[in-house]
Design a protein around this motif. Structure first.
Motif, PDB file in Angstrom:
ATOM      1  N   ILE A 191      -8.627 -37.985  42.117  1.00 53.60           N
ATOM      2  CA  ILE A 191      -7.950 -39.325  42.484  1.00 53.60           C
ATOM      3  C   ILE A 191      -6.451 -39.001  42.824  1.00 53.60           C
ATOM      4  O   ILE A 191      -5.714 -39.645  43.500  1.00 53.60           O
ATOM      5  N   ASN A 192      -5.880 -38.144  41.812  1.00 51.79           N
ATOM      6  CA  ASN A 192      -4.518 -38.061  41.765  1.00 51.79           C
ATOM      7  C   ASN A 192      -4.194 -37.122  43.040  1.00 51.79           C
ATOM      8  O   ASN A 192      -2.826 -37.219  43.585  1.00 51.79           O
ATOM      9  N   ILE A 193      -4.792 -36.226  43.627  1.00 51.18           N
ATOM     10  CA  ILE A 193      -4.811 -35.739  44.761  1.00 51.18           C
ATOM     11  C   ILE A 193      -4.424 -36.703  46.153  1.00 51.18           C
ATOM     12  O   ILE A 193      -3.389 -36.425  46.734  1.00 51.18           O
ATOM     13  N   TRP A 194      -5.398 -37.725  46.160  1.00 55.88           N
ATOM     14  CA  TRP A 194      -5.074 -38.729  47.135  1.00 55.88           C
ATOM     15  C   TRP A 194      -3.914 -39.499  46.888  1.00 55.88           C
ATOM     16  O   TRP A 194      -3.235 -39.946  47.829  1.00 55.88           O
ATOM     17  N   ILE A 195      -3.448 -39.733  45.791  1.00 58.17           N
ATOM     18  CA  ILE A 195      -2.328 -40.519  45.495  1.00 58.17           C
ATOM     19  C   ILE A 195      -0.977 -39.783  45.772  1.00 58.17           C
ATOM     20  O   ILE A 195      -0.114 -40.427  46.484  1.00 58.17           O
ATOM     21  N   CYS A 196      -1.191 -38.270  45.419  1.00 55.30           N
ATOM     22  CA  CYS A 196      -0.139 -37.704  46.019  1.00 55.30           C
ATOM     23  C   CYS A 196       0.039 -37.520  47.618  1.00 55.30           C
ATOM     24  O   CYS A 196       1.305 -37.322  48.227  1.00 55.30           O
ATOM     25  N   ARG A 197      -1.204 -37.608  48.184  1.00 52.75           N
ATOM     26  CA  ARG A 197      -1.240 -37.646  49.641  1.00 52.75           C
ATOM     27  C   ARG A 197      -0.520 -38.864  50.042  1.00 52.75           C
ATOM     28  O   ARG A 197       0.345 -38.720  51.097  1.00 52.75           O
TER      29      ARG A 197
END
Length: 353
Positions: A191-197
């Motif tokens: 989920i952190n990857i999607w937040i970073c995106r």
């Protein structure tokens, strides 16, 4: 070593026909037994060698994982076409996905071609609206890499910022919905990857919002130097109402020409049918039809015709998706008769099963 695979037509073991029946070839079986016996015998020295190899393998795996997590990397393929198959056959196992097509068709190079730029942007926008979660991890990285190149190109060239703003707006809305509703849909990656995106997209939006158009000073011919009939001809060749409005803001003369009722009438007739006019008729106080308001009103309810300088093509004979200038290995007698242009929406529909 014999080929071992899931394909039932693979050669498998080597066999010899004898009087007692079929027997497996001794050379192959002996070689396999030697390999098995070699794997079973591990003394203390072998264990030390094995541990060293295991450490080396772990080091390589860490480097490989770092490469996979690096968003600046991208997968490239030599062939710029892909076979579109939707079900398993005797010849092919599995089916083709949207992510595979996105990886194979080299969109990074396509955005450098002015004929394909709008086409790729529209395709990315459709993926952002409904197909983002269907992409594999590699395809998602490629998607955001292509998007990054598009944003940097717009910031550098200062062309087509409106198209990219619309794309980023749709993408940020989709990412917000996915992050807020985590658990309701399957997300590839943490989920952190999607937040970073999402943070990256918001940063791109801010950069485009702060974009200042630089005035090009040159001693050559400008739009103001052209005669009225040529300026009018330019306006009549535009198929997007927003392009007409933007061009009308350049000079007072172009503003007067861009407000021509006949111009907007032609634009409405090009994009919409007469039945659609009747449902959303807008009249002025004098009883005249407000064609400009009609265009932007109809645009909210009905799709406009799409125009692209170059598109992907689909070969009906080979079931291959490709860029026309790159070509593909076609076996048809008359290949050109089998080619069909593929719109962005058609591209998405090809991979809906």
């Amino acid at each position: 070593m014999p080929f071992l695979g899931q394909d039932w037509r693979s050669p498998g073991w080597s066999w010899i026909k004898t009087e007692d029946g079929w027997k497996r070839c001794d050379s192959c079986s002996q070689e396999l037994e030697r390999e098995n016996s070699h794997d079973d015998i591990l003394n203390s020295e072998d264990e030390e060698i094995f541990n060293n190899e295991e450490c080396e393998y772990a080091s390589k795996k860490r480097k490989k994982d770092h490469f996979r997590n690096d968003t600046s990397t991208q997968s490239f393929y030599r062939e710029k076409w892909i076979y579109v198959h939707k079900e398993s056959t005797k010849e092919r196992h599995g089916y083709c996905t949207l992510g595979e097509a996105f990886n194979r068709l080299d969109f990074s190079s396509a955005i450098q071609d002015i004929r394909r730029f709008t086409y790729v942007v529209k395709l990315l926008q459709l993926i952002a609206k409904s197909q983002l979660t269907s992409l594999s991890g590699v395809a998602q990285k490629n998607y955001f890499n292509v998007l990054d190149k598009i944003v940097q190109k717009v910031l550098e060239d200062q062309q087509n910022p409106r198209l990219i703003k619309d794309l980023l707006q749709d993408l940020s809305s989709t990412l917000c919905i996915l992050i807020r509703g985590v658990g309701k849909s399957v997300l590839v990656g943490n989920i952190n990857i999607w937040i970073c995106r999402l943070e990256t997209v918001l940063n791109w939006q801010q950069q485009l919002q702060n974009l200042q158009m630089t005035k090009h000073v040159s001693g050559g011919l400008t739009l103001s130097d052209l005669p009225l009939h040529m300026l009018n001809n330019i306006l009549y060749r535009l198929s997007d109402g927003w392009d007409i409005v933007t061009l009308g803001q350049v000079t007072p003369t172009l503003y007067v020409l861009s407000e021509d009722r006949q111009l907007w009438k032609k634009l409405c007739q090009y994009h919409f049918a007469e039945q659609q006019f009747c449902r959303h008729l807008i009249l002025s106080e004098k009883g005249h039809i407000e064609w400009k308001l009609m265009y932007f009103t109809l645009q909210k309810y009905y799709p406009t015709k799409e125009q692209y300088g170059d598109t992907l093509h689909f070969c009906r004979h080979c079931s291959i998706l490709f860029w026309k200038d790159s070509g593909h290995p076609c076996t048809a007698a008359d290949p050109d008769s089998c080619f069909t242009p593929v719109s962005p929406q058609h591209f998405i529909d090809l991979f809906k099963f």
